[in-house]
Design a protein around this motif. Structure first.
Motif, PDB file in Angstrom:
ATOM      1  N   HIS A 115       6.725 -11.620  -6.987  1.00 22.50           N
ATOM      2  CA  HIS A 115       7.567 -12.237  -5.891  1.00 22.50           C
ATOM      3  C   HIS A 115       8.437 -10.970  -5.165  1.00 22.50           C
ATOM      4  CE1 HIS A 115       9.447 -14.991  -3.215  1.00 22.50           C
ATOM      5  NE2 HIS A 115      10.594 -14.571  -3.442  1.00 22.50           N
ATOM      6  N   VAL A 116       8.253 -10.814  -3.990  1.00 24.17           N
ATOM      7  CA  VAL A 116       9.111  -9.743  -3.002  1.00 24.17           C
ATOM      8  C   VAL A 116       9.596 -10.473  -1.921  1.00 24.17           C
ATOM      9  CG1 VAL A 116       9.169  -7.695  -1.946  1.00 24.17           C
ATOM     10  CG2 VAL A 116       7.729  -7.945  -4.358  1.00 24.17           C
ATOM     11  N   PRO A 117      10.953 -10.237  -1.581  1.00 23.59           N
ATOM     12  CA  PRO A 117      11.400 -10.718  -0.271  1.00 23.59           C
ATOM     13  C   PRO A 117      10.677 -10.345   1.168  1.00 23.59           C
ATOM     14  CG  PRO A 117      13.443 -10.040  -1.573  1.00 23.59           C
ATOM     15  CD  PRO A 117      11.834  -9.412  -2.209  1.00 23.59           C
ATOM     16  N   GLU A 118      10.521 -10.825   1.955  1.00 19.04           N
ATOM     17  CA  GLU A 118       9.750 -10.806   3.095  1.00 19.04           C
ATOM     18  C   GLU A 118      10.167  -9.394   3.890  1.00 19.04           C
ATOM     19  OE1 GLU A 118       8.078 -13.781   4.287  1.00 19.04           O
ATOM     20  OE2 GLU A 118       7.486 -13.505   6.369  1.00 19.04           O
ATOM     21  N   GLU A 119      11.406  -9.066   4.231  1.00 18.72           N
ATOM     22  CA  GLU A 119      11.571  -7.908   4.752  1.00 18.72           C
ATOM     23  C   GLU A 119      11.366  -6.797   3.615  1.00 18.72           C
ATOM     24  OE1 GLU A 119      12.156  -7.746   8.039  1.00 18.72           O
ATOM     25  OE2 GLU A 119      12.070  -9.832   7.598  1.00 18.72           O
ATOM     26  N   GLU A 120      11.297  -6.590   2.598  1.00 20.57           N
ATOM     27  CA  GLU A 120      10.842  -5.660   1.765  1.00 20.57           C
ATOM     28  C   GLU A 120       9.298  -5.386   1.972  1.00 20.57           C
ATOM     29  OE1 GLU A 120      12.190  -3.221   0.117  1.00 20.57           O
ATOM     30  OE2 GLU A 120      10.610  -2.643  -1.595  1.00 20.57           O
ATOM     31  N   LEU A 121       8.550  -6.560   1.939  1.00 20.19           N
ATOM     32  CA  LEU A 121       7.156  -6.582   2.415  1.00 20.19           C
ATOM     33  C   LEU A 121       6.824  -5.723   3.523  1.00 20.19           C
ATOM     34  CD1 LEU A 121       6.153 -10.344   1.358  1.00 20.19           C
ATOM     35  CD2 LEU A 121       5.780  -8.123  -0.150  1.00 20.19           C
ATOM     36  N   VAL A 122       7.484  -6.053   4.472  1.00 21.38           N
ATOM     37  CA  VAL A 122       7.356  -5.497   5.851  1.00 21.38           C
ATOM     38  C   VAL A 122       7.382  -4.135   6.064  1.00 21.38           C
ATOM     39  CG1 VAL A 122       7.885  -5.485   8.620  1.00 21.38           C
ATOM     40  CG2 VAL A 122       7.613  -7.640   7.093  1.00 21.38           C
ATOM     41  N   ARG A 123       8.908  -3.655   5.365  1.00 20.13           N
ATOM     42  CA  ARG A 123       8.964  -2.197   5.082  1.00 20.13           C
ATOM     43  C   ARG A 123       7.982  -1.530   4.533  1.00 20.13           C
ATOM     44  NH1 ARG A 123      11.638   1.213   2.121  1.00 20.13           N
ATOM     45  NH2 ARG A 123      11.457  -0.039   0.258  1.00 20.13           N
ATOM     46  N   ARG A 124       7.574  -1.997   3.359  1.00 23.39           N
ATOM     47  CA  ARG A 124       6.725  -1.417   2.391  1.00 23.39           C
ATOM     48  C   ARG A 124       5.307  -1.033   2.811  1.00 23.39           C
ATOM     49  NH1 ARG A 124       6.409  -4.270  -3.630  1.00 23.39           N
ATOM     50  NH2 ARG A 124       8.567  -3.859  -4.309  1.00 23.39           N
ATOM     51  N   ILE A 125       4.811  -2.150   3.910  1.00 25.35           N
ATOM     52  CA  ILE A 125       3.462  -1.952   4.624  1.00 25.35           C
ATOM     53  C   ILE A 125       3.738  -1.150   5.770  1.00 25.35           C
ATOM     54  CG2 ILE A 125       1.611  -3.056   5.689  1.00 25.35           C
ATOM     55  CD1 ILE A 125       2.297  -5.625   4.147  1.00 25.35           C
ATOM     56  N   LEU A 126       4.681  -1.174   6.398  1.00 28.02           N
ATOM     57  CA  LEU A 126       4.894  -0.258   7.674  1.00 28.02           C
ATOM     58  C   LEU A 126       4.973   1.276   7.370  1.00 28.02           C
ATOM     59  CD1 LEU A 126       7.450  -1.852   9.760  1.00 28.02           C
ATOM     60  CD2 LEU A 126       5.270  -1.290  10.490  1.00 28.02           C
ATOM     61  N   LEU A 127       5.373   1.618   5.819  1.00 28.08           N
ATOM     62  CA  LEU A 127       5.534   2.755   5.347  1.00 28.08           C
ATOM     63  C   LEU A 127       4.225   3.217   5.054  1.00 28.08           C
ATOM     64  CD1 LEU A 127       7.952   4.847   4.580  1.00 28.08           C
ATOM     65  CD2 LEU A 127       7.601   3.701   2.173  1.00 28.08           C
ATOM     66  N   ARG A 128       3.519   2.361   4.313  1.00 32.22           N
ATOM     67  CA  ARG A 128       2.150   2.845   4.035  1.00 32.22           C
ATOM     68  C   ARG A 128       1.115   3.102   5.103  1.00 32.22           C
ATOM     69  NH1 ARG A 128      -1.144  -1.714   0.764  1.00 32.22           N
ATOM     70  NH2 ARG A 128      -1.069  -2.690   2.826  1.00 32.22           N
ATOM     71  N   GLY A 129       1.517   2.061   6.204  1.00 34.32           N
ATOM     72  CA  GLY A 129       0.541   2.280   7.415  1.00 34.32           C
ATOM     73  C   GLY A 129       0.649   3.651   7.849  1.00 34.32           C
ATOM     74  N   LYS A 130       1.641   4.420   7.761  1.00 31.53           N
ATOM     75  CA  LYS A 130       1.621   5.871   8.304  1.00 31.53           C
ATOM     76  C   LYS A 130       0.683   6.583   7.813  1.00 31.53           C
ATOM     77  CE  LYS A 130       6.842   6.099   8.846  1.00 31.53           C
ATOM     78  NZ  LYS A 130       7.811   6.365   8.122  1.00 31.53           N
ATOM     79  N   ASP A 131      -0.003   6.299   6.833  1.00 29.16           N
ATOM     80  CA  ASP A 131      -1.182   7.242   6.543  1.00 29.16           C
ATOM     81  C   ASP A 131      -2.277   6.582   5.603  1.00 29.16           C
ATOM     82  OD1 ASP A 131       0.974   8.859   4.178  1.00 29.16           O
ATOM     83  OD2 ASP A 131      -0.269   7.068   3.838  1.00 29.16           O
ATOM     84  N   SER A 132      -2.300   5.128   5.660  1.00 27.43           N
ATOM     85  CA  SER A 132      -3.292   4.306   4.860  1.00 27.43           C
ATOM     86  C   SER A 132      -4.634   4.405   5.629  1.00 27.43           C
ATOM     87  CB  SER A 132      -2.907   2.897   4.799  1.00 27.43           C
ATOM     88  OG  SER A 132      -2.743   1.981   5.732  1.00 27.43           O
ATOM     89  N   GLY A 133      -4.534   4.357   7.019  1.00 24.62           N
ATOM     90  CA  GLY A 133      -5.608   4.233   7.893  1.00 24.62           C
ATOM     91  C   GLY A 133      -6.184   2.702   7.861  1.00 24.62           C
ATOM     92  N   ARG A 134      -5.393   1.661   7.305  1.00 25.97           N
ATOM     93  CA  ARG A 134      -5.860   0.392   7.408  1.00 25.97           C
ATOM     94  C   ARG A 134      -5.379  -0.283   8.792  1.00 25.97           C
ATOM     95  NH1 ARG A 134      -4.473  -2.845   1.941  1.00 25.97           N
ATOM     96  NH2 ARG A 134      -4.475  -4.650   3.471  1.00 25.97           N
ATOM     97  N   ALA A 135      -6.480  -0.806   9.414  1.00 24.99           N
ATOM     98  CA  ALA A 135      -6.207  -1.426  10.833  1.00 24.99           C
ATOM     99  C   ALA A 135      -5.149  -2.281  10.635  1.00 24.99           C
ATOM    100  CB  ALA A 135      -7.529  -1.778  11.419  1.00 24.99           C
ATOM    101  N   ASP A 136      -4.982  -3.130   9.562  1.00 26.74           N
ATOM    102  CA  ASP A 136      -4.212  -4.185   9.559  1.00 26.74           C
ATOM    103  C   ASP A 136      -2.792  -3.996   8.892  1.00 26.74           C
ATOM    104  OD1 ASP A 136      -5.069  -3.766   6.909  1.00 26.74           O
ATOM    105  OD2 ASP A 136      -5.181  -5.856   6.164  1.00 26.74           O
TER     106      ASP A 136
END
Ligand code: AP5
Ligand code: MG
Length: 191
Positions: A115-136
């Motif tokens: 369990h992780v609060p919603e805003e932390e989830l968005v923050r983590r994925i946006l950070l990963r999105g910088k170099d993950s190459g994942r379209a989603d």
């Protein structure tokens, strides 16, 4: 053999913790998301049929994902254990999963919900999105859409395992090591 379902919203740390559990307990790990992304990368017919769903952050059709897991279970029934990351994600998948495992004399031992609060989830994925190459991972809109899909279609799967007395929730905030220690404490109790 121990079968663990790692559960939780996008970005909660399923993949991260699955890698650690795999190394620590010598058990196998399957992420349906990774299997789908691999099919897409290899340009298979299966991959092409799922590309639109995954890009848009929507769930792939149950039948396809259930087939994938049925194959995986048939090939890994001799493993010391398995971690299922991102599966099951609908009640229909959970019901089919029980039937698949039963066929091989196996069962789910526990669902661990990170369990992780919603805003932390968005923050983590946006950070990963910088170099993950994942379209989603690329846009906040798609990330928030994935969270909506989680709440609308997936969160209810927790009830399915709670009804079988197999559900446990852990706090997914703090360092990756802290989260691992919480999960390992649960797994040690199962073993
Ligand atoms: P999938 O690949 O399963 O993605 P997801 O559930 O959206 O989750 P993520 O992989 O984004 O996050 P995660 O929980 O693994 O967290 P991670 O460890 O990476 O599914 C993708 C798509 O495939 C779905 O949208 C759907 O289209 C399809 N699909 C998959 N399964 C399906 C199914 N069963 N049925 C139908 N369709 C299906 O961590 C996230 C980030 O945070 C990383 O950068 C990590 O380094 C960081 N992080 C981790 N832990 C911490 C921590 N403690 N502190 C700070 N940062 C941390
Ligand atoms: Mg993942």
């Amino acid at each position: 053999m121990i079968n663990i379902v790692l559960f939780g919203a996008p970005g909660c740390g399923k993949g991260t913790q699955a890698q650690r559990l795999k190394a620590h307990y010598g058990i196998d790990h399957v992420s349906t998301g990774e299997v789908i992304r691999d099919e897409i990368r290899r340009g298979t017919a299966l991959g092409r049929s799922m590309e639109e769903y995954i890009k848009a952050g929507r769930l792939a059709p149950d039948e396809i994902v259930i087939d994938m897991i049925a194959n995986y279970v048939a090939e890994h029934k001799e493993a010391r254990g398995n971690i299922f990351d991102g599966f099951p994600r609908t009640t229909a998948q959970a019901e089919a999963f029980d039937r698949i495992l039963e066929k091989h004399g196996l069962k789910v031992d526990a669902m661990i919900d990170i369990h992780v609060p919603e805003e932390e989830l968005v923050r983590r994925i946006l950070l990963r999105g910088k170099d993950s190459g994942r379209a989603d991972d690329a846009s906040e809109e798609v990330i928030r859409g994935r969270l909506d899909v989680y709440h609308a279609q997936t969160a209810v799967v927790a009830d399915y395992y709670a009804a079988q007395d197999k559900y446990a929730s852990v706090d997914g905030t703090g360092t990756m090591e802290e989260v691992f220690d919480r999960i390992a404490a649960l797994v040690d109790r199962l073993a």
